[in-house]
Design a protein around this motif. Structure first.
Motif, PDB file in Angstrom:
ATOM      1  N   ARG A  18      -3.567   5.103  -2.415  1.00 37.77           N
ATOM      2  CA  ARG A  18      -4.589   4.421  -0.450  1.00 37.77           C
ATOM      3  C   ARG A  18      -4.633   5.883  -0.828  1.00 37.77           C
ATOM      4  O   ARG A  18      -4.625   7.005  -2.094  1.00 37.77           O
ATOM      5  CB  ARG A  18      -3.244   4.826   1.090  1.00 37.77           C
ATOM      6  CG  ARG A  18      -3.124   3.748   1.412  1.00 37.77           C
ATOM      7  CD  ARG A  18      -2.393   4.614   2.597  1.00 37.77           C
ATOM      8  NE  ARG A  18      -2.016   2.818   3.361  1.00 37.77           N
ATOM      9  CZ  ARG A  18      -0.201   3.169   3.228  1.00 37.77           C
ATOM     10  NH1 ARG A  18       0.325   3.816   2.533  1.00 37.77           N
ATOM     11  NH2 ARG A  18       0.296   2.205   3.936  1.00 37.77           N
ATOM     12  N   ARG A  78       0.795  -0.899  -0.107  1.00 38.35           N
ATOM     13  CA  ARG A  78       0.134  -0.245   0.164  1.00 38.35           C
ATOM     14  C   ARG A  78       0.794   1.215  -0.272  1.00 38.35           C
ATOM     15  O   ARG A  78       1.710   1.232   0.847  1.00 38.35           O
ATOM     16  CB  ARG A  78      -0.946  -0.034   0.821  1.00 38.35           C
ATOM     17  CG  ARG A  78      -2.375  -0.519   0.837  1.00 38.35           C
ATOM     18  CD  ARG A  78      -2.774  -1.597   2.396  1.00 38.35           C
ATOM     19  NE  ARG A  78      -3.866  -0.785   3.050  1.00 38.35           N
ATOM     20  CZ  ARG A  78      -4.512  -0.276   2.851  1.00 38.35           C
ATOM     21  NH1 ARG A  78      -5.616  -0.517   2.032  1.00 38.35           N
ATOM     22  NH2 ARG A  78      -5.057  -0.021   4.333  1.00 38.35           N
ATOM     23  N   ASP A 109      -7.169   2.377  -4.252  1.00 40.99           N
ATOM     24  CA  ASP A 109      -8.122   1.565  -3.687  1.00 40.99           C
ATOM     25  C   ASP A 109      -9.618   2.501  -3.763  1.00 40.99           C
ATOM     26  O   ASP A 109      -9.926   3.138  -3.041  1.00 40.99           O
ATOM     27  CB  ASP A 109      -7.537   2.146  -1.625  1.00 40.99           C
ATOM     28  CG  ASP A 109      -8.782   1.450  -0.557  1.00 40.99           C
ATOM     29  OD1 ASP A 109      -9.314   0.853  -1.444  1.00 40.99           O
ATOM     30  OD2 ASP A 109      -8.493   1.664   0.471  1.00 40.99           O
TER      31      ASP A 109
END
Ligand code: NAP
Length: 233
Positions: free
Chosen positions: A208, A103, A184
């Motif tokens: 993110r 991430r 995301d």
């Protein structure tokens, strides 16, 4: 009147359940249109949006834009505060993290940390420039044709989802993909590529979401409908 800031499936679902005017940015030439009244194009920043809210007698705003459309979300927050109009953000939940994911905080960070040579890039046309300096080969899927700058070694696939896991598996196998890069975005409609990557044991780089302004937020269209009821809109 209610204003729905749109460009997502949730915004269209909400527009089919309440009387509202929906706003689209106008990025897509043949957008999927919501039910009811629709306006298209930018407002002209915070000042333009604030003026538009006043001129159109807007009593409540639901920001149902994409989780990565941070500029319009920030503008809506400021304009609604200025004009004194209640604002709700409708954001679907993000993806549930899975093993094998890296991430990162931004698309630029994703470009700097690609754990593969043949990249399936699903971050969209506007972020392609971040990968321009990358030596890897890219399969880049998007709705509208991109403009330079973009990576030198690229195949552009113009397509609009939803896609099935079988579609995604076939695509990744055909192009010998060895890493998937995605935002995301969340939502069942966009998760087939993640299932396919997991089945193939591929690493996934997930960008993110940008943070939300300090505003009330809900995750479902049902909750947005109830909020509009209580907001008296
Ligand atoms: P953004 O960077 O947050 O917004 C840039 C500018 O586009 C805003 O300042 C505003 O112009 C205008 N704009 C954005 N959304 C608008 C809307 N719903 N109605 C009227 N004007 C809008 O937005 P973006 O990331 O370019 O996304 C544009 C649209 O595509 C959004 O509606 C979003 O829901 C949809 N979308 C975005 C993504 C993504 O990955 N970013 C993915 C799927 C769909 P003014 O300042 O002139 O008002």
């Amino acid at each position: 009147m209610i204003l729905i800031l749109g460009g997502t499936g949730e915004a269209r679902a909400l527009a089919s359940r309440v009387t509202a005017v929906s706003s689209l940015a106008g990025r897509v030439r043949e957008p999927r249109l919501p039910a009811g009244q629709v306006r298209v194009g930018g407002f002209g920043g915070v000042d333009g949006l604030a003026q538009w809210l006043r001129d159109n007698d807007i009593h409540a705003v639901v920001d149902a834009t994409h989780p990565f459309a941070a500029r319009i979300t920030a503008n809506a927050f400021e304009a609604c505060q200025r004009v004194g109009v209640p604002l709700l953000v409708l954001r679907r939940p993000g993806f549930t993290p899975r093993p094998g994911w890296t991430r990162v905080d931004s698309v630029a960070d994703a470009a700097a940390a690609l754990p593969g040579e043949r990249v399936f890039l699903t971050t969209g046309r506007q972020d392609l420039a971040e990968f321009a300096g990358c030596p890897q080969w890219f399969l880049a899927r998007m709705v509208e044709p991109p403009e330079p700058p973009m990576p030198q070694r690229i195949e552009v696939l113009l397509a609009r989802g939803p896609f099935t896991v079988e579609d995604e598996l076939a695509l990744m196998r055909e192009h010998r993909i060895d890493v998937l890069v995605t935002k995301d975005s969340g939502g069942a409609m966009t998760s087939a590529k993640l299932d396919a990557a997991e089945r193939l044991g591929l690493p996934v780089v997930v960008v993110r979401r940008p943070p939300l302004p300090p505003v009330e937020a809900v995750a479902t269209v049902d909750e947005a409908v109830s909020w509009l009821g209580t907001a008296g809109a």
